[in-house]
Design an enzyme around this catalytic site. Sequence first.
Site, PDB file in Angstrom:
ATOM      1  N   ARG A  61      -9.456 -31.809 133.075  1.00 17.27           N
ATOM      2  CA  ARG A  61      -8.944 -33.134 133.461  1.00 17.27           C
ATOM      3  C   ARG A  61     -10.124 -34.033 133.811  1.00 17.27           C
ATOM      4  NH1 ARG A  61      -7.866 -33.384 138.318  1.00 17.27           N
ATOM      5  NH2 ARG A  61      -6.395 -31.667 138.431  1.00 17.27           N
ATOM      6  N   TYR A 113       0.905 -57.958 124.625  1.00 16.96           N
ATOM      7  CA  TYR A 113       1.616 -56.803 124.067  1.00 16.96           C
ATOM      8  C   TYR A 113       2.810 -56.510 124.987  1.00 16.96           C
ATOM      9  CZ  TYR A 113       2.492 -51.949 122.796  1.00 16.96           C
ATOM     10  OH  TYR A 113       3.081 -50.778 122.403  1.00 16.96           O
ATOM     11  N   ASP A 185      -8.253 -56.958 126.439  1.00 18.38           N
ATOM     12  CA  ASP A 185      -7.673 -55.959 125.549  1.00 18.38           C
ATOM     13  C   ASP A 185      -8.226 -56.263 124.156  1.00 18.38           C
ATOM     14  OD1 ASP A 185      -6.051 -54.617 123.695  1.00 18.38           O
ATOM     15  OD2 ASP A 185      -4.264 -54.751 124.955  1.00 18.38           O
ATOM     16  N   LYS A 210      -4.567 -47.657 117.482  1.00 16.87           N
ATOM     17  CA  LYS A 210      -4.553 -48.656 116.424  1.00 16.87           C
ATOM     18  C   LYS A 210      -5.816 -48.510 115.557  1.00 16.87           C
ATOM     19  CE  LYS A 210      -0.889 -49.630 118.744  1.00 16.87           C
ATOM     20  NZ  LYS A 210      -0.835 -50.629 119.787  1.00 16.87           N
TER      21      LYS A 210
HETATM   22  C1  PLP Z   1      -0.371 -50.680 121.178  1.00 21.47           C
HETATM   23  C2  PLP Z   1      -1.021 -51.617 122.116  1.00 21.47           C
HETATM   24  C3  PLP Z   1      -1.160 -51.322 123.482  1.00 21.47           C
HETATM   25  C4  PLP Z   1      -0.581 -50.061 124.112  1.00 21.47           C
HETATM   26  O1  PLP Z   1      -1.202 -48.927 123.632  1.00 21.47           O
HETATM   27  P1  PLP Z   1      -0.466 -47.496 123.444  1.00 21.47           P
HETATM   28  O2  PLP Z   1      -1.534 -46.654 122.852  1.00 21.47           O
HETATM   29  O3  PLP Z   1       0.722 -47.726 122.561  1.00 21.47           O
HETATM   30  O4  PLP Z   1      -0.044 -47.060 124.820  1.00 21.47           O
HETATM   31  C5  PLP Z   1      -1.843 -52.226 124.274  1.00 21.47           C
HETATM   32  N1  PLP Z   1      -2.326 -53.382 123.778  1.00 21.47           N
HETATM   33  C6  PLP Z   1      -2.192 -53.713 122.470  1.00 21.47           C
HETATM   34  C7  PLP Z   1      -2.760 -55.007 121.977  1.00 21.47           C
HETATM   35  C8  PLP Z   1      -1.536 -52.854 121.603  1.00 21.47           C
HETATM   36  O5  PLP Z   1      -1.399 -53.198 120.302  1.00 21.47           O
END
Ligand code: PLP
Length: 397
Positions: A61, A113, A185, A210
């Site tokens: 962890r 998001y 982000d 992504k």
């Molecule tokens: C998908 C996404 C998230 C969340 O991420 P997860 O891996 O699905 O928890 C946060 N910000 C953006 C811009 C995203 O496309």
Amino acid sequence: MTPQDKHSTQEQTSTRFETRAIHAGQKPDPVTGAVMTPVYMTSTYAQNAPGDPVGGYEYSRTHNPTRTALEENLASLEGGTFGLCFSSGLAATSALLGRFVPGDHIVAGNDLYGGTYRIFTQVYERYGIQFTFADTTDPDAVRAAMTDATRMIYVESPSNPLLRLTDIASMAEIAQGAGALLTVDNTFATPYLQTPLTLGADIVLHSLTKYLGGHSDVVGGALIGNSDDLREELAFYQNSCGGTPGPLDSFLVLRGTKTLALRMERHCSNAIAIAQHLEAHPGVDRVHYPGLPSHPQYALCGQQMLHGGGMVSFELSGGVQAGETFASSTQIFTLAESLGGVESLVETPPSMTHASIPAEVRRAAGLEDGLVRLSVGVEHVDDLIADVDAALALAGA
Ligand SMILES: *Cc1c(COP(=O)(O)O)cnc(C)c1O
């Protein structure tokens, strides 16, 4: 000494992005010479004497060598001094929010998001953290939203699904003036196109699910920064609260980042070709793509991003029906949520990712009924354009 200290990323920072993507954090395995970082499927590690672990690792962890390699790789790509990985993007968001206390105020973008909006308003507001949502494309709107209690500005650029850009450097200036952190982000842009830390941000957040993973086969998240204090705080949370990725997930993302530069070049060249094609099509009302001169922040795109990215959205005049017919008619673009994989995806935000927003609120925010969003993959561009044209014809556009 932590495992991260033993394999500092500093030595890697003089080389270029493509080189660091392949080498940062990764050396041939000292035991076997394996060129690829092994998937260290172990929860615990032998110690020479109590408190003297053989290789610096104690428990997975806290640290795992495959995860350490990924964390160093991501830190290097974003120009940070540390990276911390989580089991999803939202687990990373939760770790970030874990450092705030009741009464703290956060100014966040108003087209985040959906899952980020949900964790802010339905989870952390219950713990007394306050949020104001502002149009971060307008620095004055962000200034007006700041209070004496504001501890963080949180933005996404490009935003989803309208691909609006926020001027990261001006957000950093506002945050610094108020003694607040700036978190960006960077999921849509990736560090290949944009490095928020070099523009003054304090923390970069990623959904590794992504583009960084890039093959739609893993869920993960990360926080990256360049201050020792933040690293200590966030690593404390990571170890105390968990939500860490397993070694196989870490390996898959690490394999993804190796080809990030190659993939992003193709995502972007395919996306702009499709955006231009859509803009010239008489049946398409409007195209949203930061790399098109018609985009309201085309100039900012040139300053802040290398290219316009792999996401394109556009409006069909036939409303929800036309959008849904288009999205159901493509043969190569798969109808699915998510984004950033090598394969092209299509979705209709009004009835899919943004369906929970009431129609009037959605339209007021500029999200028209006939909106379609494409995650443009790395297939041959001519095949993608032919697929788009055939679906447009079926949608009556
Ligand atoms: C998908 C996404 C998230 C969340 O991420 P997860 O891996 O699905 O928890 C946060 N910000 C953006 C811009 C995203 O496309």
